[in-house]
Enzyme design. Structure first.
Site, PDB file in Angstrom:
ATOM      1  N   LEU A   1      51.502  21.630  37.527  1.00 42.94           N
ATOM      2  CA  LEU A   1      50.048  21.776  37.410  1.00 42.94           C
ATOM      3  C   LEU A   1      49.630  22.091  35.977  1.00 42.94           C
ATOM      4  O   LEU A   1      50.235  22.915  35.302  1.00 42.94           O
ATOM      5  CB  LEU A   1      49.582  22.900  38.339  1.00 42.94           C
ATOM      6  CG  LEU A   1      48.096  23.280  38.260  1.00 42.94           C
ATOM      7  CD1 LEU A   1      47.251  22.216  38.929  1.00 42.94           C
ATOM      8  CD2 LEU A   1      47.856  24.636  38.903  1.00 42.94           C
TER       9      LEU A   1
ATOM     10  N   HIS B   1      36.241  42.360  38.241  1.00 39.09           N
ATOM     11  CA  HIS B   1      36.936  41.495  37.299  1.00 39.09           C
ATOM     12  C   HIS B   1      38.452  41.616  37.460  1.00 39.09           C
ATOM     13  O   HIS B   1      39.176  40.622  37.331  1.00 39.09           O
ATOM     14  CB  HIS B   1      36.517  41.832  35.871  1.00 39.09           C
ATOM     15  CG  HIS B   1      35.079  41.553  35.573  1.00 39.09           C
ATOM     16  ND1 HIS B   1      34.500  40.320  35.802  1.00 39.09           N
ATOM     17  CD2 HIS B   1      34.091  42.349  35.073  1.00 39.09           C
ATOM     18  CE1 HIS B   1      33.217  40.365  35.446  1.00 39.09           C
ATOM     19  NE2 HIS B   1      32.952  41.581  35.009  1.00 39.09           N
TER      20      HIS B   1
ATOM     21  N   ASP C   1      32.563  32.760  40.102  1.00 37.37           N
ATOM     22  CA  ASP C   1      31.347  33.567  39.971  1.00 37.37           C
ATOM     23  C   ASP C   1      31.317  34.673  41.024  1.00 37.37           C
ATOM     24  O   ASP C   1      31.792  34.489  42.145  1.00 37.37           O
ATOM     25  CB  ASP C   1      30.118  32.669  40.136  1.00 37.37           C
ATOM     26  CG  ASP C   1      28.835  33.356  39.747  1.00 37.37           C
ATOM     27  OD1 ASP C   1      28.867  34.276  38.906  1.00 37.37           O
ATOM     28  OD2 ASP C   1      27.776  32.999  40.301  1.00 37.37           O
TER      29      ASP C   1
END
Length: 238
Positions: A123, A29, A12
């Site tokens: 991962l 962004h 966020d």
């Protein structure tokens, strides 16, 4: 070393970070996208097995059309140019959410990378796109109700495992640690069922500021926690 097996992150603050830097929101962004790569590397370094990133919520479609269009272009570019490194680093790519909401070309790219990395053993990086936890739970209930109506399932046999098996995250363990950037003290409709016993870590840093050093702080904070899963704390002897 008490490393969380599964870390989930609410990424966020991209737009607010950009505004504080007197930059357009879209620049936030862009920097946020670069930070994703860094945190995937950091999670792998620490031995985290699963990383789930809240990339785009169902509610985000209500943002200005120009910003949404830019985010879709950024996502398309990321899928074209960034995932090669993910494959080379033995990371498995995964996606959850209402993926049919996404543009068709992006849906195809997501399917391609899921297929391309399915045999990787490192991962497991899951991206939540057009995700809503309430919708996820609603759809799970609908699927279960259909199975009951068809006689495939008895109502009295429905338990937590049944619900888990019908969620987007059916093939993932519950998160051990939930990180939220930007200092906001809310869950924003993210993994509401799955984080029932997750440890929460909130940082004032905006997502573009959330470096591998900040990730390390979150891991260190987790290591100091005593997870009891609703059980009583042990009695002190002093």
């Amino acid at each position: 070393m008490n490393i969380p097996s599964h870390v989930a992150i609410i990424m966020d603050g991209n737009g607010r970070w950009a505004q504080k830097q007197n930059l357009p929101r879209i620049r936030g962004h862009e920097i946020g996208g670069e930070r994703v790569e860094e945190i995937i590397r950091a999670a792998s370094h620490y031995g985290v097995q699963y990383l789930t990133l809240y990339a785009f919520s169902k509610e985000n479609w209500q943002r200005p059309a120009q910003e949404v269009s830019f985010l879709m272009d950024l996502l398309s570019h990321y899928l074209d140019h960034k995932l090669k490194k993910i494959r080379e680093n033995n990371v498995r790519f995964n996606a959850i959410g209402k993926l049919t909401d996404l543009p068709g070309n992006i849906q195809k790219k997501i399917a391609y990378w899921i297929q391309e990395t399915k045999n990787n053993t490192g991962l497991w990086a899951t991206f939540a796109f057009s995700y809503s936890s309430r919708l996820e739970i609603t759809e799970a209930c609908q699927k279960i109700a259909s199975e009951v109506a068809e006689g495939k399932l008895k109502p009295e046999s429905i338990d937590e495992k049944t619900i888990n098996a019908h969620l987007y995250t059916a093939n993932l363990p519950d998160p051990d640690l939930l990180i939220r950037t930007s200092g906001e003290m809310r869950l924003s409709n993210f993994l509401l069922w799955q984080i029932s016993y997750a440890e929460l870590y909130v940082t004032e840093k905006y997502w573009p500021e959330f470096t591998q050093e900040e990730f390390a702080k979150a891991i260190e904070a987790y290591q100091k926690r005593e997870r009891r899963f609703g059980l009583a704390a042990p009695l002190r002897k002093d």
